[in-house]
Scaffold this motif. Structure first.
Motif, PDB file in Angstrom:
ATOM      1  N   PHE A  42       0.836  -1.196   0.000  1.00  0.00           N
ATOM      2  CA  PHE A  42       0.000   0.000   0.000  1.00  0.00           C
ATOM      3  C   PHE A  42       0.870   1.244   0.000  1.00  0.00           C
ATOM      4  O   PHE A  42       1.912   1.306   0.640  1.00  0.00           O
ATOM      5  CB  PHE A  42      -0.862   0.059   1.269  1.00  0.00           C
ATOM      6  CG  PHE A  42      -2.201  -0.610   1.144  1.00  0.00           C
ATOM      7  CD1 PHE A  42      -3.305   0.095   0.708  1.00  0.00           C
ATOM      8  CD2 PHE A  42      -2.352  -1.947   1.477  1.00  0.00           C
ATOM      9  CE1 PHE A  42      -4.546  -0.516   0.614  1.00  0.00           C
ATOM     10  CE2 PHE A  42      -3.581  -2.563   1.387  1.00  0.00           C
ATOM     11  CZ  PHE A  42      -4.691  -1.842   0.958  1.00  0.00           C
ATOM     12  N   GLY A  44      -1.037   4.693   0.466  1.00  0.00           N
ATOM     13  CA  GLY A  44      -2.336   5.351   0.422  1.00  0.00           C
ATOM     14  C   GLY A  44      -3.334   4.470  -0.306  1.00  0.00           C
ATOM     15  O   GLY A  44      -3.549   3.316   0.059  1.00  0.00           O
ATOM     16  N   ASP A  45      -3.933   5.020  -1.360  1.00  0.00           N
ATOM     17  CA  ASP A  45      -4.908   4.242  -2.130  1.00  0.00           C
ATOM     18  C   ASP A  45      -4.267   3.524  -3.307  1.00  0.00           C
ATOM     19  O   ASP A  45      -4.967   2.932  -4.122  1.00  0.00           O
ATOM     20  CB  ASP A  45      -6.041   5.148  -2.628  1.00  0.00           C
ATOM     21  CG  ASP A  45      -5.562   6.179  -3.635  1.00  0.00           C
ATOM     22  OD1 ASP A  45      -4.371   6.584  -3.560  1.00  0.00           O
ATOM     23  OD2 ASP A  45      -6.361   6.590  -4.501  1.00  0.00           O
ATOM     24  N   LYS A  46      -2.942   3.575  -3.404  1.00  0.00           N
ATOM     25  CA  LYS A  46      -2.235   2.940  -4.516  1.00  0.00           C
ATOM     26  C   LYS A  46      -1.623   1.617  -4.069  1.00  0.00           C
ATOM     27  O   LYS A  46      -1.155   1.492  -2.941  1.00  0.00           O
ATOM     28  CB  LYS A  46      -1.144   3.865  -5.060  1.00  0.00           C
ATOM     29  CG  LYS A  46      -1.670   5.178  -5.611  1.00  0.00           C
ATOM     30  CD  LYS A  46      -0.535   6.080  -6.040  1.00  0.00           C
ATOM     31  CE  LYS A  46      -1.055   7.421  -6.534  1.00  0.00           C
ATOM     32  NZ  LYS A  46       0.046   8.359  -6.885  1.00  0.00           N
ATOM     33  N   ASN A  47      -1.632   0.651  -4.977  1.00  0.00           N
ATOM     34  CA  ASN A  47      -1.028  -0.662  -4.693  1.00  0.00           C
ATOM     35  C   ASN A  47       0.060  -0.967  -5.703  1.00  0.00           C
ATOM     36  O   ASN A  47      -0.067  -0.630  -6.880  1.00  0.00           O
ATOM     37  CB  ASN A  47      -2.089  -1.768  -4.764  1.00  0.00           C
ATOM     38  CG  ASN A  47      -3.186  -1.591  -3.743  1.00  0.00           C
ATOM     39  OD1 ASN A  47      -4.328  -1.320  -4.086  1.00  0.00           O
ATOM     40  ND2 ASN A  47      -2.860  -1.732  -2.474  1.00  0.00           N
ATOM     41  N   ARG A  75      -2.191  -6.137   0.450  1.00  0.00           N
ATOM     42  CA  ARG A  75      -3.428  -6.551  -0.223  1.00  0.00           C
ATOM     43  C   ARG A  75      -3.144  -7.766  -1.100  1.00  0.00           C
ATOM     44  O   ARG A  75      -2.132  -7.802  -1.809  1.00  0.00           O
ATOM     45  CB  ARG A  75      -3.991  -5.403  -1.057  1.00  0.00           C
ATOM     46  CG  ARG A  75      -5.220  -5.763  -1.900  1.00  0.00           C
ATOM     47  CD  ARG A  75      -5.916  -4.515  -2.418  1.00  0.00           C
ATOM     48  NE  ARG A  75      -6.621  -3.825  -1.331  1.00  0.00           N
ATOM     49  CZ  ARG A  75      -7.277  -2.671  -1.478  1.00  0.00           C
ATOM     50  NH1 ARG A  75      -7.303  -2.080  -2.662  1.00  0.00           N
ATOM     51  NH2 ARG A  75      -7.890  -2.114  -0.445  1.00  0.00           N
ATOM     52  N   ASP A  85      -7.441  -7.372   2.412  1.00  0.00           N
ATOM     53  CA  ASP A  85      -6.272  -6.752   3.023  1.00  0.00           C
ATOM     54  C   ASP A  85      -5.874  -7.504   4.295  1.00  0.00           C
ATOM     55  O   ASP A  85      -6.720  -8.125   4.948  1.00  0.00           O
ATOM     56  CB  ASP A  85      -6.561  -5.295   3.371  1.00  0.00           C
ATOM     57  CG  ASP A  85      -6.986  -4.486   2.157  1.00  0.00           C
ATOM     58  OD1 ASP A  85      -6.571  -4.835   1.036  1.00  0.00           O
ATOM     59  OD2 ASP A  85      -7.750  -3.511   2.330  1.00  0.00           O
ATOM     60  N   ASN A 222      -4.263   2.340   3.790  1.00  0.00           N
ATOM     61  CA  ASN A 222      -5.220   3.279   3.214  1.00  0.00           C
ATOM     62  C   ASN A 222      -5.947   4.079   4.291  1.00  0.00           C
ATOM     63  O   ASN A 222      -7.006   4.655   4.029  1.00  0.00           O
ATOM     64  CB  ASN A 222      -6.233   2.539   2.339  1.00  0.00           C
ATOM     65  CG  ASN A 222      -7.007   1.482   3.120  1.00  0.00           C
ATOM     66  OD1 ASN A 222      -6.817   1.322   4.325  1.00  0.00           O
ATOM     67  ND2 ASN A 222      -7.866   0.749   2.439  1.00  0.00           N
ATOM     68  N   THR A 225      -6.006   8.023   3.480  1.00  0.00           N
ATOM     69  CA  THR A 225      -6.783   8.315   2.275  1.00  0.00           C
ATOM     70  C   THR A 225      -8.265   8.027   2.500  1.00  0.00           C
ATOM     71  O   THR A 225      -9.131   8.765   2.023  1.00  0.00           O
ATOM     72  CB  THR A 225      -6.259   7.512   1.074  1.00  0.00           C
ATOM     73  OG1 THR A 225      -6.197   6.117   1.423  1.00  0.00           O
ATOM     74  CG2 THR A 225      -4.873   7.973   0.678  1.00  0.00           C
ATOM     75  N   THR A 226      -8.560   6.954   3.238  1.00  0.00           N
ATOM     76  CA  THR A 226      -9.960   6.651   3.569  1.00  0.00           C
ATOM     77  C   THR A 226     -10.556   7.749   4.440  1.00  0.00           C
ATOM     78  O   THR A 226     -11.700   8.174   4.231  1.00  0.00           O
ATOM     79  CB  THR A 226     -10.063   5.298   4.290  1.00  0.00           C
ATOM     80  OG1 THR A 226      -9.568   4.271   3.425  1.00  0.00           O
ATOM     81  CG2 THR A 226     -11.500   4.982   4.647  1.00  0.00           C
ATOM     82  N   TYR A 273      -2.793  12.897  -2.911  1.00  0.00           N
ATOM     83  CA  TYR A 273      -4.003  12.086  -2.984  1.00  0.00           C
ATOM     84  C   TYR A 273      -5.206  12.930  -3.397  1.00  0.00           C
ATOM     85  O   TYR A 273      -5.998  12.523  -4.255  1.00  0.00           O
ATOM     86  CB  TYR A 273      -4.266  11.431  -1.628  1.00  0.00           C
ATOM     87  CG  TYR A 273      -5.605  10.729  -1.572  1.00  0.00           C
ATOM     88  CD1 TYR A 273      -5.830   9.570  -2.303  1.00  0.00           C
ATOM     89  CD2 TYR A 273      -6.652  11.247  -0.813  1.00  0.00           C
ATOM     90  CE1 TYR A 273      -7.061   8.923  -2.264  1.00  0.00           C
ATOM     91  CE2 TYR A 273      -7.883  10.611  -0.779  1.00  0.00           C
ATOM     92  CZ  TYR A 273      -8.078   9.456  -1.507  1.00  0.00           C
ATOM     93  OH  TYR A 273      -9.298   8.836  -1.482  1.00  0.00           O
ATOM     94  N   GLY A 277      -7.518  12.606  -6.826  1.00  0.00           N
ATOM     95  CA  GLY A 277      -8.958  12.364  -6.753  1.00  0.00           C
ATOM     96  C   GLY A 277      -9.766  13.430  -7.464  1.00  0.00           C
ATOM     97  O   GLY A 277     -10.685  13.125  -8.234  1.00  0.00           O
TER      98      GLY A 277
END
Length: 459
Positions: A42, A44-47, A75, A85, A222, A225-226, A273, A277
């Protein structure tokens, strides 16, 4: 060799063994086809995919958790849109589930971290379901009915229950990485006297009471970012126009950035982030605001500036009131078109591509309004295609029979003019005045019409 030397060697040997120890993720996914799945980190929201493994006939999959793997959230992708996750913190992890009901059947067999983490997830999901059902009863159920008091007490109890559960988990397992996550996800407690509107207002003011933006390790999850997207959603309202909605999101951005400014690295992480978005949803007004107010401090060495800093610089250069970058670009006949040499009161620049569905809907609408309502001397339209194949571009032009200036470098997103105008999505429009200053950046055809009315280009 004396006993002291032997002891030192033994300690050193076992410390090396501990440092180099390798753990495993051993999982059995029933009914999973014999195919590859992927392990990802992970940011943030990137994998980022770091390993691949293949299921055997029983659905058993083993990943080696190598010594260089950091502690944090990971993940497993069974498919692109099917994943789960887990937390890795130097322990073996054994779990089982079913391909057809991945989350419902997920069972942690070995791993204290993930037992605590998934117990919390299930408890939190159960709480949200109950709260969402009880909140309307608390707000609207007839006060005189005896059931109202029962519902109100239950409303209070379920909030107290989740708070007590979290407090006990923190007290029992303070050393676990999962607790880092649980601390950040503690739900707000709402006074039962607050109605839906007041709960929303309370959440706007207090959402970050339990979120600590100073823990760098949580970038490997995440969590932040969540938190950011959940907070922004509090400001969302389907009844607002995009312009008014962006005003609301700007308020959310201010609150998020105020919370994140304690740590420079996390601050830049959150800015990146948010920019990604809002780019995705074409919220230009919010992007301009972030560029003007929240660009991270720039490196002294221009060559080492981050992509984020460069993007934000571009946004700042392209806000309404700034002069549009000049360009020289060939049209379909290879004649060079220079923006600064276009003589008209207004210029509409439209970035598009032949493969863009929305572009192919927008251009005919622009053409219709130009033919019916706009004098060519008052506004010149110039389209800039991000196509790479000339035949595809020309075919789209012939299909539309557009009478304006049609141009392209045929370099796609790598076109210099696309870079200069910070283009990340199509269609993108810029309306310029006679001085080639930006007067509007409409996103939709309706916004374009509003801008044309405002500038008295159409009546």
């Amino acid at each position: 060799m004396n006993m002291k030397t032997i002891t030192l060697i033994t300690v050193f040997f076992f410390s090396l063994m501990s440092y180099g120890q390798e753990y495993i993720l051993d999982m059995t996914i029933h009914h999973f086809p014999e195919k590859e799945c992927y392990l990802a980190t992970f940011y943030g929201d990137k994998n980022a995919i770091i390993d691949t493994a293949e299921a055997d006939t029983s659905g058993r999959i083993i990943f080696k958790l190598k010594p260089e793997y950091h502690t944090g959230m990971y993940r497993v992708f069974l498919e692109q849109d099917l994943f789960f996750d887990f937390i890795y913190n130097n322990e073996n992890i054994t779990l089982s589930s079913d391909y057809t009901q991945l989350y419902d059947k997920l069972e942690i067999i070995e791993s204290e971290e993930n037992m605590i983490y998934y117990e919390f997830l299930r408890k939190a999901n159960e709480y949200r379901l109950k709260f969402d059902l009880l909140a309307p009863l608390n707000d609207y159920y007839p006060r005189a009915d005896t059931f109202f008091e029962d519902a109100r007490l239950k409303y209070i109890f379920i909030q107290a229950d989740i708070q007590q559960y979290i407090n006990e988990a923190i007290e029992k397992h303070p050393e676990l990485w999962a607790i880092k996550v649980i601390r950040q996800k503690r739900p707000l407690y709402f006074d039962p006297s607050l109605d839906e509107y007041k709960r929303r207002e309370y959440a706007r003011e207090h959402y970050f009471d339990n979120v600590d933006f100073s823990d760098l390790e949580l970038i490997k999850s995440n969590v932040y970012t969540t938190a950011a997207i959940d907070y922004i959603s509090i400001y969302s309202n389907p009844n607002l126009t995009q312009d008014k909605l962006e005003d609301e999101f700007i308020k959310a951005v201010d609150k998020i950035m105020y919370q994140a400014m304690e740590n420079g690295l996390i601050y830049e992480f959150i800015v990146e982030y948010l920019v990604g978005g809002f780019e995705r949803y074409h919220f230009e007004k919010v992007l301009d605001y972030i560029a003007e107010n929240y660009t991270p401090e720039q490196c002294e060495n221009e060559e080492r500036k981050s992509d984020l800093q460069t993007r934000l610089e571009k946004y700042a250069e392209l806000i309404v009131g700034k002069k549009a970058p000049n360009f020289i670009i060939p049209d379909e006949s290879d004649q060079q078109i220079t923006l600064s040499k276009i003589k008209s009161d207004y210029t509409l620049i439209v970035f598009w591509s032949s493969s863009c569905l929305h572009c192919n809907e927008l251009l005919p609408e622009i053409n219709n309004i130009c033919e019916s309502s706009i004098d060519n001397k008052k506004m010149q339209v110039i389209t800039i295609s991000l196509d790479k194949v000339k035949e595809e571009w020309i075919a789209a032009l012939n299909n539309g029979n557009y009478p304006w200036l049609n141009t392209s470098e045929l370099k796609g997103w790598d076109s210099q003019v696309a870079i200069d105008y910070n283009i990340y999505a199509t269609p993108t429009m810029f309306l310029l005045d006679k001085h080639k200053e930006i007067v509007a950046k409409p996103i939709t055809f309706n916004e374009l019409k509003e801008a044309l009315f405002k500038e008295n280009i159409i009546r």
